[in-house]
Structures are given as C-alpha cells and as structure tokens.
Design an enzyme around this catalytic site. Structure first.
Site, PDB file in Angstrom:
ATOM      1  CG  HIS A  19      12.025   7.471  -3.073  1.00 23.28           C
ATOM      2  ND1 HIS A  19      12.154   8.227  -4.210  1.00 23.28           N
ATOM      3  CD2 HIS A  19      11.128   8.118  -2.280  1.00 23.28           C
ATOM      4  CE1 HIS A  19      11.375   9.303  -4.107  1.00 23.28           C
ATOM      5  NE2 HIS A  19      10.747   9.257  -2.958  1.00 23.28           N
ATOM      6  CD  GLN A  63      -2.271   2.015   1.405  1.00 26.53           C
ATOM      7  OE1 GLN A  63      -3.215   1.407   0.930  1.00 26.53           O
ATOM      8  NE2 GLN A  63      -2.220   3.321   1.430  1.00 26.53           N
ATOM      9  CB  THR A  64       2.756   3.239  -1.642  1.00 23.17           C
ATOM     10  OG1 THR A  64       3.448   4.484  -1.635  1.00 23.17           O
ATOM     11  CG2 THR A  64       2.491   2.838  -3.070  1.00 23.17           C
ATOM     12  NE  ARG A  65      -0.218   9.838   2.463  1.00 26.36           N
ATOM     13  CZ  ARG A  65       0.618  10.059   3.467  1.00 26.36           C
ATOM     14  NH1 ARG A  65       0.983   9.086   4.271  1.00 26.36           N
ATOM     15  NH2 ARG A  65       1.112  11.262   3.678  1.00 26.36           N
ATOM     16  CG  HIS A 110       9.447   2.987  -0.694  1.00 23.29           C
ATOM     17  ND1 HIS A 110       9.892   4.212  -1.126  1.00 23.29           N
ATOM     18  CD2 HIS A 110       8.863   3.205   0.501  1.00 23.29           C
ATOM     19  CE1 HIS A 110       9.578   5.125  -0.237  1.00 23.29           C
ATOM     20  NE2 HIS A 110       8.962   4.545   0.772  1.00 23.29           N
ATOM     21  CB  ILE A 170     -11.689  40.957   7.320  1.00 23.39           C
ATOM     22  CG1 ILE A 170     -11.782  42.434   6.932  1.00 23.39           C
ATOM     23  CG2 ILE A 170     -11.721  40.794   8.847  1.00 23.39           C
ATOM     24  CD1 ILE A 170     -13.121  43.097   7.264  1.00 23.39           C
ATOM     25  CB  ALA A 171      -9.630  35.931   6.239  1.00 25.39           C
ATOM     26  N   GLY A 183       3.536  -0.955   7.558  1.00 24.53           N
ATOM     27  CA  GLY A 183       4.760  -0.256   7.951  1.00 24.53           C
ATOM     28  C   GLY A 183       4.687   0.384   9.323  1.00 24.53           C
ATOM     29  NE  ARG A 184       9.674   3.034  12.864  1.00 21.14           N
ATOM     30  CZ  ARG A 184      10.018   4.291  12.626  1.00 21.14           C
ATOM     31  NH1 ARG A 184      10.206   4.716  11.404  1.00 21.14           N
ATOM     32  NH2 ARG A 184      10.168   5.140  13.623  1.00 21.14           N
ATOM     33  CG  ASP A 185       2.656   6.891  12.017  1.00 15.48           C
ATOM     34  OD1 ASP A 185       1.549   6.580  12.491  1.00 15.48           O
ATOM     35  OD2 ASP A 185       2.959   8.062  11.740  1.00 15.48           O
TER      36      ASP A 185
END
Length: 570
Positions: A199, A193-195, A202, A475-476, A287-289
C-alpha cells in the site's frame, strides 16, 4: 563489499549433458515425491539462495543449527533445512544410497545421497527455532501435524529447476539477479521482503529506505508458502505490478522469491538477510515484528516488536548485508503526506491516520470505502476482485458433536433455510452421505476417521473457493483434524465451527441408531465418547444446546451467527 555481491555464487546444478545422463540413470533410483514446502527449499538449495548449504542438513549440522544457529563448520545459518519423510520410506533406505527427488507430477528435479537418517526431537526444534513449542505457531503446527517423523540429510545434485508456469519473467535465480545488477551498474541494492500487498505506506517506506542507503530498490516478495490465511500470491503479484509504475523506473526492480516462510521472527529475519545477500543485495529492510506469526496460545505476540531487528543487527557484520530499519509510516492529514511516526514533532496538533491489516480486511469484507491516501486504486481493485464482500463469498459451516447429538438434523434445517434465501449453491456434507460417496472404502479406525474428515474438509474448501456454501456434519472428535480442515477452508473463505453440545448421557438416551448399545457391549471398538476421546472445541464460533430446544431454534441461532459475521444479508 561491493564486488562481492556481484560475483557469481556456487549453484548445485550439474551441466546440461550430465543432467540428461542423470535423468536416464535416475529411473532406477528410489524416488521421493516432494511436498510443496520441500520443493521451495530444494529450489533455493540448488540455485544458491541457501548458499553455503550443499544439501539437506546432516544430523550434526541440524543439531548445531537448532542449538546455536551455525553449521558444524561455523557458518551462520539460523533455519533447519531438512528432508522430512515418513517412517515407511526411511526404513527402506540404506546410508550412502542415492534417491531421486521428484515434484508432484513425478518430474525429477535432483538426486540426493542419503548420509544421515534420524528421528528429531521436534519439541526441542520448536522451542529453539520458533521460541516455543506452541501449536498456535503455524510452523510448530506444521512440524508436529504435517511434517514426516524422520529427517534425511545429505548433499544434493541439481538436475533442473522446478517448473513455474506463472510470472516466469519475474522469477530470478541469485545469479540472474547478480548479473542484472552488474549490467545496470547497481552497486548498492536494498531489498524489501513482503508477503502482503503493498500500500502507499510501504511505497513511501521503501522509497525512503533506498534514499537513506543511497541504493537502488529490489522489491522481493515471497511467492512460495506464507502464512495460512494470507492473500494468494497471484493476487499479490498483480498488486505489486500495479504499484511498480509508481516508482522511478531506473531505480527499482521486482523479483519473486520462491521461499517457504516459517514465520520464525528473529531467526527468520537473519535467514531472510542471508538469502538476500546471496541474491546480490547489500541492504535489507527489517520491520517491526518481522515475519511474526501473530498471537500465541495465551493471546500474546510470539516475539517482541524489535527482537528481529536486534538479532539482525548483532549478525549483520558477519552476514555482509546491512539492515535498514523499517519506520512506522502514518498519514498526516494536514500535510497530506506519509511521515515516520517517531519523527512527528507536533503529534498533538495534527490528525494522524493509519489503517491496520485487520481494519483493511474488514473494509474489504464489508465492501466499505478504502481511502486513496491509504492505498492505490489499482491495488484496491485487484483486492476487491479476489475478495468480494462477505455476503458474496463462499463459506463453510462445520458441525461437530457426539453421535446422535442432532448435528445432521440441524444441518438439514440450516441447508433448507439457506436454500430458501437463495443466491449461492448449498451443499450438505453429512457423515452418512460422505461415507457412501467419498469414503466407502474406509473403516472406523482413528486413522480412517481422520482421513474421512480431511476429505470432507477438502471438498468443503473447494466449494468455499468457488463461492458456494458447504455444511458439514461429521463427529470430528479430534481438535488437530478440525484445525487442519479450518486451515484448508480459511484459505478461501470463512469457517464457522458449531459445537452441538449435547451431553453424552443425552445422546446415549436417544441412541437413534442403536450404536451406543453396541459400543457398550464391546461390539463397536473405538467409539467416540465411550471408548475413544472427544476433544471439546475450545473456542467454536457457536455452541448450541439441543436438549430442550427445538431444531428450528438451533438452526436459527446459526443463521443469526452468519448474519452477525456479514456472511448473509439480514
């Protein structure tokens, strides 16, 4: 196990003949135009990616999923999949009614029978699903500031797949992938799985994972919705295609997954596992996190580094897909190869190299070298095409402050200074100019002022995307609206928020347009700073005082900031 992952799984589509008939009948149905996120969810519901779900969750299933990650009949399912709509739309519906679900061009994709309609407790959903009701989490921010107030639930009848004009040959339904694996005789398939772009680390890691599991490899990147600020999927897919050549052809395949990620860490990992199981995979790399969104409001990680692996491991038996844990791969210079960090025995005697995502972005932004041990030249070329060095990218400078604080004056001075430098087109989106040309029909209610700021943000993001400089000076007053504009712009370039921190007393003393006088007399309602709040920016890129400082100096402070960020050359 093996035969199971290749047998066809149920889809929610009806036959071609029934679909033609339904399309005609649906002309009379009430229609809901789906948001991009809902289109992603619907596609995976219809093609079996979200099997065993048969539609958008009912209220009872939603409660059960939020509380204990299961539907009411006990099936493991960690993520609430609901159709969120606005109150006005929900009020016009009756329970049991069929509605047409259409894409943003109005093409009908499915019909849905509305069996449930309720107002969810979003704070509870955030707490249970994402671990905290903290708007620093992109999905929690989405929940509170973008998603509709009412949820609808009910079974879905699929008429046709959403249309994708890009990378068609690379998009597969779960059943298409299962058939492909069957045809190639792939018994074990490990999914990655990747977003992010891939490299060399990986590649090394996926390689090892496949070897350890004695499996074939499916690179399965998400091209639906990822995290605001991620590299766009067109660039990523071009990067993946460049990397595919580095794998042995007979062992590796790539398919694109139109998933709207929630960045929900541990629950997301289990969800990803179930989705990959539906696509015929037997193993999944965690993966980690995994799918972590970064830092919370207190500046700490939302999830522990191994929370996702632990939750996956606890459920993998029931899910029927095995976890392959992701090793942290580093480059050992003396041996000129990647090795798992925790397996290096002679750590003290070798040079260990690694480039973090943040460091890679910095090197791309500043046009610095990216070594060949870190990434493939083909990938770097693709990334550089999309992300030229910062001083060639578009950006937005967004001034916010009270009426009369000096925003427009400084913005004008800044515009002239940037035009003097040349190199990029500069556009000033000042409050009055915008009111005249973009928002002439809007009043000054909170809703209309918000809409006005969102329009400014939209135009600024388009200017930024096309390499220009946008200078905005509204102004936001509301932090949530400023955040939304920041997200719009940061998808394409830098966003510099400048708080013009002139006190309300000073602005009222100046009262250039005589507005404060009218507000005090009650002739202008909802006036920022008098009868309406102003959320002081918590951490703007720059805060400028204008009370005893000349305009030229204020504009110069902004230029110095832009220079320190690498956006303009010194």
């Amino acid at each position: 196990m093996n035969a199971l992952n290749l047998a066809p799984i149920p889809e929610l589509y009806v036959s071609y003949e029934s679909a033609q008939k339904l399309k005609t009948e649906a002309g009379n149905l009430t229609s809901w135009d789906l948001t991009p996120r809902q289109i992603c969810d619907l596609e995976l519901l219809m093609n079996g990616g979200f099997n065993p779900l048969k539609g958008f969750l009912s209220e009872a299933d939603y409660d059960s999923v939020v509380e204990n990650m299961r539907t009411t009949d006990g099936a493991l399912w960690p993520m609430p999949i609901t159709l969120d709509v606005n109150e006005a739309f929900a009020e016009g519906l009756e329970i049991g009614q069929d509605i047409a679900l259409r894409d943003q061009e109005g093409v009908i994709l499915a019909t849905m029978t509305v069996t449930d309609r309720w107002e969810p407790n979003k704070a509870r959903e955030a707490e249970k699903v994402f671990g905290a009701d903290d708007s620093a989490h992109p999905a929690v921010n989405y929940l509170h500031n973008h998603a509709g107030k009412i949820y609808l639930g009910g079974p879905v009848t699929g008429i046709q797949q959403p249309v994708h004009y890009d990378f068609r040959a690379r998009r597969d339904t779960p059943n298409e992938l299962r058939a492909y694996f069957r045809k190639l005789g792939w018994r074990k398939v490990v999914a990655f799985q990747t977003r992010n772009p891939l490299h060399r680390a990986h590649q090394e890691l996926t390689f090892r994972a496949a070897r350890e599991a004695q499996a074939n490899l499916l690179i399965h990147p998400v091209v639906g919705m990822t995290k605001p600020g991620d590299v766009d999927h067109f660039t990523r897919v071009r990067c993946y295609e460049a990397v595919l050549d580095k794998y042995p052809a007979a062992t590796t395949s790539m398919s694109l997954l139109n998933l709207a990620m929630r960045m929900a860490g541990p629950r997301e990992a289990v969800w990803h596992g179930l989705i990959r199981k539906n696509h015929g995979c037997t193993h999944f790399i965690v993966g980690r996190d995994h799918a972590g969104p970064g830092k919370n409001s207190a500046g700490e990680d939302f999830y522990g580094p191994y929370d996702a692996q632990e939750m996956f491991r606890a459920h993998q038996e029931e899910m029927g897909i095995e976890m392959v844990d992701f090793k942290h791969m580093v480059w050992v210079q003396e041996r000129a190869q990647y090795e798992p960090m925790d397996e290096i025995k002679d750590k003290d005697d070798v040079t260990i190299l690694n480039i973090s995502g943040t460091e890679l972005r910095r090197r791309l932004q500043e046009g610095l070298e990216i070594p060949e041990w870190f990434s493939f030249p083909e990938v770097v070329t693709e990334l550089r095409r999309t992300r030229p060095p910062r001083n060639q990218q578009g950006f937005t400078v967004f001034f916010t402050g009270f009426s009369g604080s000096g925003k427009s004056t400084i913005a004008n001075a800044l515009m002239v200074k940037l035009m003097e430098m040349g190199g990029r087109p500069v556009t000033l989106l000042d409050g009055d100019i915008v009111r005249k040309n973009l928002s002439s029909e809007l009043g000054f209610s909170k809703e209309h002022r918000d809409l006005n700021i969102r329009r400014i943000g939209y135009v600024a993001s388009e200017i930024t995307k096309n390499g220009g400089i946008a200078i905005c000076a509204p102004i936001a007053p509301y932090a949530s609206t400023r955040r939304a504009v920041r997200e719009d712009v940061e998808a394409f370039g830098a966003f510099i928020e400048v708080h013009v921190a002139t006190s309300i007393e000073e602005c009222e003393r100046r009262d250039r347009k005589g507005l404060y006088k009218l507000a005090r007399e009650g002739k202008i309602k909802e006036f920022t700073g008098i009868s309406d709040p102003y959320d002081v920016p918590e951490n703007p890129e720059l805060s400028v005082e204008t009370e005893n400082v000349d305009v030229d100096n204020c504009a110069h402070q902004v230029l110095l900031k832009l220079e320190s960020m690498g956006l303009i050359s010194g």
